[in-house]
Design a protein around this motif. Structure first.
Motif, PDB file in Angstrom:
ATOM      1  N   GLN A 152       0.805  -1.216   0.000  1.00  6.97           N
ATOM      2  CA  GLN A 152       0.000   0.000   0.000  1.00  6.97           C
ATOM      3  C   GLN A 152       0.844   1.274   0.000  1.00  6.97           C
ATOM      4  N   LEU A 187      -6.956  -6.541  -6.986  1.00 10.07           N
ATOM      5  CA  LEU A 187      -6.186  -5.387  -6.516  1.00 10.07           C
ATOM      6  C   LEU A 187      -6.605  -4.079  -7.172  1.00 10.07           C
ATOM      7  N   TRP A 213      -6.751  -0.194  -5.711  1.00 15.88           N
ATOM      8  CA  TRP A 213      -5.682   0.145  -4.765  1.00 15.88           C
ATOM      9  C   TRP A 213      -4.784   1.168  -5.446  1.00 15.88           C
ATOM     10  N   PHE A 265      -8.518   3.303  -1.478  1.00 17.14           N
ATOM     11  CA  PHE A 265      -9.215   2.351  -2.324  1.00 17.14           C
ATOM     12  C   PHE A 265     -10.324   3.084  -3.050  1.00 17.14           C
ATOM     13  N   HIS A 295     -12.355  -0.492  -9.273  1.00 22.82           N
ATOM     14  CA  HIS A 295     -12.287  -1.904  -8.890  1.00 22.82           C
ATOM     15  C   HIS A 295     -13.109  -2.786  -9.827  1.00 22.82           C
ATOM     16  N   GLU A 352     -12.111  -3.436  -1.181  1.00 25.72           N
ATOM     17  CA  GLU A 352     -10.722  -3.539  -0.734  1.00 25.72           C
ATOM     18  C   GLU A 352     -10.463  -4.838   0.004  1.00 25.72           C
TER      19      GLU A 352
END
Length: 459
Positions: free
Chosen positions: A154, A224, A227, A245, A250, A267
């Protein structure tokens, strides 16, 4: 090699002339867990990750708003500022190593920073490499592997280095709207990027040839998506000053990775995959192999690797438990100095042996460039190799001779190498090396001979 020399040189960063050999080497190593400083004085004046992210975002905003002809200049100014930050951080790292009161733990910081490598030859990373080590590695080196892994993946440096900040789910809300508009730097983001997913599997956790497939990489990469770095322009994005996030990026739907299905969960979907990777036997063995290779031998003893892996698995990746198993392993205390020092190891141990307490940032940066191991610049997500064949080539040894002569000349008559040698190589100095030092024509020549002796080149 004596047990004291092993503790100081194989586990630590090299002996200092004012440092008596530890009477109980194993206890001395384990006691360092209690005195390790996650952010020692040389690091405290450095910019932390949130401030560096703000610099990045300001550059992104400026580029977006500027006329096309001015954008290159804005990027160049950002890189110049990043180089200054990089050099300052290299100085902090080197001075921390020279002053370390917990050199075993400091070595572990360097080990994990190389395991989770970023490389500043990708210029977007150059200003954040130091903060990556300071904020993602140092606070977690005595914690749980899973916490360190999460902090690493992260961190903005890793998100930029492996292009995760450019990854978009193919059927995400953002992609289905054509990818137009959006946040800082979003306009050019198109498609799924698998770099972070692949390197987590191949390098950070399970290791190469551990059973995962290309389909697993792709599915993990889809999990992922979202992110990324902070910024504005996406309603509903949640996170911290250094990570967020973004649901709009996504890829929706369940994902199947390594035979296990993970329900849609934003997330948390990727977090669940990371957790299961940490608890896999392949990850335990991969981490154990790398630790044993670093501390014991280029070809680590299989029985030791298995014990370290068992400890990792039994404790859920509790790193101090794994380190204790390593420190108490008989294989780690074999008298033969099986490990050839990397340029970083050799440079730090040479300066510690001469009593140096600090380097200027430019001195530290120049030294490691000359020795052939620039800090945070391995050129690959795999980091620097940890075997003798990488570092023992004739041209690399010649560089060490040249550096040894220079630092010995700077020390001059202030160093008596005949008295220094047994203090920094307790119970290790051979008659041949002692004789060569005694016969040297000058004090500086004697010091240089000590630093390039076979005993000093290995740990």
């Amino acid at each position: 090699m004596s047990a004291s020399a092993i503790a100081l040189n194989r586990f630590g960063l090299g002996a200092r002339p004012d440092e008596p050999p530890p009477a109980d080497p194993q206890r001395w190593l384990l006691s360092q867990f209690d005195r390790y400083e996650a952010l020692p004085a040389p690091w405290q004046a450095r910019a932390r990750t949130p401030a560096l992210v703000e610099v990045w975002l300001a550059q992104q905003r400026a580029v977006r708003r500027a006329p096309p002809g001015e954008r290159a200049g804005i990027r160049e100014a950002y890189v110049r500022q990043g180089r200054d930050e990089y050099v300052s951080a290299v100085g902090a790292r080197a001075t921390s190593a020279l002053q370390a009161s917990a050199p075993f733990v400091e070595r572990l910081v360097h080990f994990w920073s190389n395991h989770f490598a970023v490389s500043v030859d990708k210029l977007a990373v150059i200003g954040m490499a130091g903060s990556f080590e300071a904020d993602a590695i140092r606070p977690h080196v005595l914690g749980r592997f899973e916490d360190m892994l999460l902090a690493v993946v992260q961190h903005p440096a890793m998100l930029l280095f492996l292009d995760q900040a450019q990854s978009v789910g193919p059927t995400s809300f953002f992609a289905m709207r054509g990818g137009g508009g959006g946040a800082e730097g979003q306009q050019n983001r198109r498609g799924l990027n698998e770099n972070l997913a692949r390197e987590i599997l191949e390098l950070h956790t399970m290791g190469v040839r551990s059973g995962y497939t290309q389909q697993d990489v792709t599915e993990f990469a889809r999990a992922l998506t979202g992110w990324t770095l902070p910024g504005d322009g996406f309603p509903g994005a949640a996170g911290t000053p250094t990570f967020r996030f973004v649901p709009a990026l996504h890829e929706p739907g369940a994902r199947t990775v390594l035979g296990r299905t993970y329900a849609e969960g934003g997330e948390q979907q990727a977090r669940a995959i990371l957790h299961d990777l940490v608890t896999s036997q392949a990850t335990a063995r991969h981490v154990a192999s790398k630790l044993a290779r670093h501390f014991v031998a280029d070809e680590p003893p299989p029985a030791l690797v298995q014990r370290l892996a068992d400890t990792f698995a039994r404790t859920g990746g509790d790193l101090p438990s794994v380190y204790r198993e390593l420190v108490t392993a008989r294989e780690a205390w074999q008298a033969t100095a099986a490990k050839f020092k990397s340029p970083w190891d050799w440079g730090v141990s040479s300066l510690r042996a001469l009593g140096r307490q600090e380097l200027t940032p430019m001195q530290a940066t120049t030294l490691m460039n000359q020795l052939g191991q620039p800090v945070w610049r391995p050129g690959s997500p795999a980091g620097y190799a940890d075997i003798a064949a990488t570092w023992a080539a004739p041209d690399a040894l010649l560089r060490r001779v040249e550096v040894a002569q220079r630092v010995a000349s700077q020390a001059g008559d202030a160093v008596d190498a005949r008295a220094l040698a047994p203090r920094v190589l307790p119970g290790t100095l051979s008659e041949a090396t002692a004789g060569a030092i005694a016969r040297a024509e000058s004090a500086s020549t004697a010091t240089a001979l000590l630093l390039v002796s076979p005993e000093f080149l290995r740990r």
